[in-house]
Design a protein around this motif. Sequence first.
Motif, mmCIF file in Angstrom:
data_model
loop_
_atom_site.group_PDB
_atom_site.id
_atom_site.type_symbol
_atom_site.label_atom_id
_atom_site.label_comp_id
_atom_site.label_asym_id
_atom_site.label_seq_id
_atom_site.Cartn_x
_atom_site.Cartn_y
_atom_site.Cartn_z
ATOM 1 N N THR A 1 0.939 -1.289 0.073
ATOM 2 C CA THR A 1 -0.068 0.006 -0.154
ATOM 3 C C THR A 1 0.868 1.291 0.126
ATOM 4 N N GLY A 2 1.852 1.203 0.795
ATOM 5 C CA GLY A 2 2.855 2.545 0.695
ATOM 6 C C GLY A 2 3.397 2.732 -0.612
ATOM 7 N N LYS A 3 3.698 1.685 -1.529
ATOM 8 C CA LYS A 3 4.587 1.952 -2.636
ATOM 9 C C LYS A 3 3.303 2.476 -3.558
ATOM 10 N N LEU A 4 1.956 2.107 -3.432
ATOM 11 C CA LEU A 4 0.962 2.668 -4.237
ATOM 12 C C LEU A 4 0.488 3.879 -3.675
ATOM 13 N N VAL A 5 0.832 4.209 -2.667
ATOM 14 C CA VAL A 5 0.520 5.804 -1.916
ATOM 15 C C VAL A 5 1.312 6.781 -2.841
ATOM 16 N N ALA A 6 2.896 6.146 -2.593
ATOM 17 C CA ALA A 6 3.805 7.009 -3.393
ATOM 18 C C ALA A 6 3.697 7.249 -4.819
ATOM 19 N N SER B 1 -15.694 4.170 -0.997
ATOM 20 C CA SER B 1 -16.967 3.319 -1.288
ATOM 21 C C SER B 1 -17.007 2.457 0.318
ATOM 22 N N VAL B 2 -16.022 2.268 0.960
ATOM 23 C CA VAL B 2 -16.140 1.642 2.305
ATOM 24 C C VAL B 2 -16.948 2.677 3.202
ATOM 25 N N GLN B 3 -16.592 3.787 3.156
ATOM 26 C CA GLN B 3 -17.232 4.707 3.901
ATOM 27 C C GLN B 3 -18.655 4.861 3.811
ATOM 28 N N ALA B 4 -18.977 4.765 2.257
ATOM 29 C CA ALA B 4 -20.618 4.664 1.959
ATOM 30 C C ALA B 4 -21.192 3.329 2.684
ATOM 31 N N MET B 5 -20.313 2.235 2.891
ATOM 32 C CA MET B 5 -21.049 1.077 3.501
ATOM 33 C C MET B 5 -21.107 1.456 4.781
ATOM 34 N N LEU B 6 -20.274 2.164 5.626
ATOM 35 C CA LEU B 6 -20.467 2.221 6.899
ATOM 36 C C LEU B 6 -21.745 3.281 7.074
ATOM 37 N N GLN B 7 -22.076 3.996 6.154
ATOM 38 C CA GLN B 7 -23.382 4.953 6.364
ATOM 39 C C GLN B 7 -24.458 4.146 6.093
ATOM 40 N N ARG C 1 -5.614 -2.377 -3.563
ATOM 41 C CA ARG C 1 -5.174 -1.303 -2.823
ATOM 42 C C ARG C 1 -5.582 0.183 -3.266
ATOM 43 N N ARG C 2 -5.605 0.410 -4.667
ATOM 44 C CA ARG C 2 -5.519 1.674 -5.209
ATOM 45 C C ARG C 2 -6.436 2.703 -4.639
ATOM 46 N N GLY C 3 -7.750 1.867 -4.230
ATOM 47 C CA GLY C 3 -8.945 2.756 -3.554
ATOM 48 C C GLY C 3 -8.402 3.346 -2.245
ATOM 49 N N PHE C 4 -7.530 2.695 -1.531
ATOM 50 C CA PHE C 4 -7.260 3.126 -0.303
ATOM 51 C C PHE C 4 -5.979 4.302 -0.490
ATOM 52 N N ALA C 5 -5.232 3.911 -1.390
ATOM 53 C CA ALA C 5 -4.148 4.878 -1.826
ATOM 54 C C ALA C 5 -4.550 6.214 -2.106
ATOM 55 N N GLU C 6 -5.506 6.267 -3.072
ATOM 56 C CA GLU C 6 -5.922 7.373 -3.681
ATOM 57 C C GLU C 6 -6.726 8.218 -2.430
ATOM 58 N N GLY C 7 -7.472 7.591 -1.629
ATOM 59 C CA GLY C 7 -8.163 8.229 -0.432
ATOM 60 C C GLY C 7 -7.037 8.806 0.434
ATOM 61 N N ALA C 8 -5.936 8.227 0.750
ATOM 62 C CA ALA C 8 -5.025 8.744 1.553
ATOM 63 C C ALA C 8 -4.385 9.806 0.947
ATOM 64 N N VAL C 9 -4.151 9.944 -0.334
ATOM 65 C CA VAL C 9 -3.349 11.024 -0.926
ATOM 66 C C VAL C 9 -4.453 12.199 -0.957
ATOM 67 N N ARG C 10 -5.554 12.258 -1.252
ATOM 68 C CA ARG C 10 -6.712 12.859 -1.681
ATOM 69 C C ARG C 10 -6.653 13.742 0.095
ATOM 70 N N ALA C 11 -6.647 12.908 0.937
ATOM 71 C CA ALA C 11 -6.735 13.229 2.425
ATOM 72 C C ALA C 11 -5.616 14.009 2.823
ATOM 73 N N ALA C 12 -4.296 13.721 2.499
ATOM 74 C CA ALA C 12 -3.502 14.698 2.788
ATOM 75 C C ALA C 12 -3.471 16.030 2.051
ATOM 76 N N GLU C 13 -3.919 15.802 0.735
ATOM 77 C CA GLU C 13 -4.228 17.138 0.245
ATOM 78 C C GLU C 13 -5.497 18.104 0.675
ATOM 79 N N TRP C 14 -6.339 17.585 1.310
ATOM 80 C CA TRP C 14 -7.177 18.255 2.299
ATOM 81 C C TRP C 14 -6.718 18.628 3.647
ATOM 82 N N VAL C 15 -5.915 17.781 4.218
ATOM 83 C CA VAL C 15 -5.465 18.240 5.722
ATOM 84 C C VAL C 15 -4.716 19.527 5.551
ATOM 85 N N VAL C 16 -3.695 19.600 4.770
ATOM 86 C CA VAL C 16 -2.750 20.536 4.640
ATOM 87 C C VAL C 16 -3.590 22.196 4.649
#
Length: 229
Positions: free
Chosen positions: A11-16, A108-114, A198-213
Amino acid sequence: MRILVLGQGKTGKLVADVAAERGHSVHVLDAKENKDAAALTPPFVAGFDAVIDFTAPEAAVQNMRACLATGAKMVVGTTGWYAKLADMRGLAERRGGSLLHGTNFSVSVQAMLQLATAMGAALKGAGYEFRITETHHVTKVDAPSGTAISLGEMVQNAAGVDNVPIEAIREGDVMGLHVLEASNASDRLVLTHESFSRRGFAEGAVRAAEWVVQQKPGSYDFRDIYTKL
């Protein structure tokens, strides 16, 4: 944006890779380079706009202690460390850092939680028994998964039940399969999410980083902010 990725697993490699595709400057540290968070000195961490962690529970806590103490902005996709969540939130608040954590960075996992919340509320008091089954690859450290625990919490709160049982299965290289089932003597309702990559996790994490800054310092849960990305 300058992003530091902690963890060079799958996952880390894919995030990068995803971060680079989105035009960011990326530096990756693996476990050997960052043993006991030794590489995360204040001058080094200050060279990055955001830090993304996909390591292991113990390593993630060490990494958070080192980074948040400098006021860094962190996205933590590692699970299994939540017994320390209050401590990490407090550290972020005291040092003016940002901590964005989540049990799963797939939208989509977040949608499942809702949907799980809606399912529990709709069946409340109707005599249904709930159970969760989650299946992941054999190298996943924590069991049950953070996502399964979140599902259980959602259902328990919405349906007013206690101790939704969770079965954790570890086999092959399964990306992630979560099944929430409600049944009684009359029928059965099943809610399922399956990850193929794992790409869905990676894309979400990168977009989260873009948001949190772009946000004020503080502690954030991905389930509360994913619709804002």
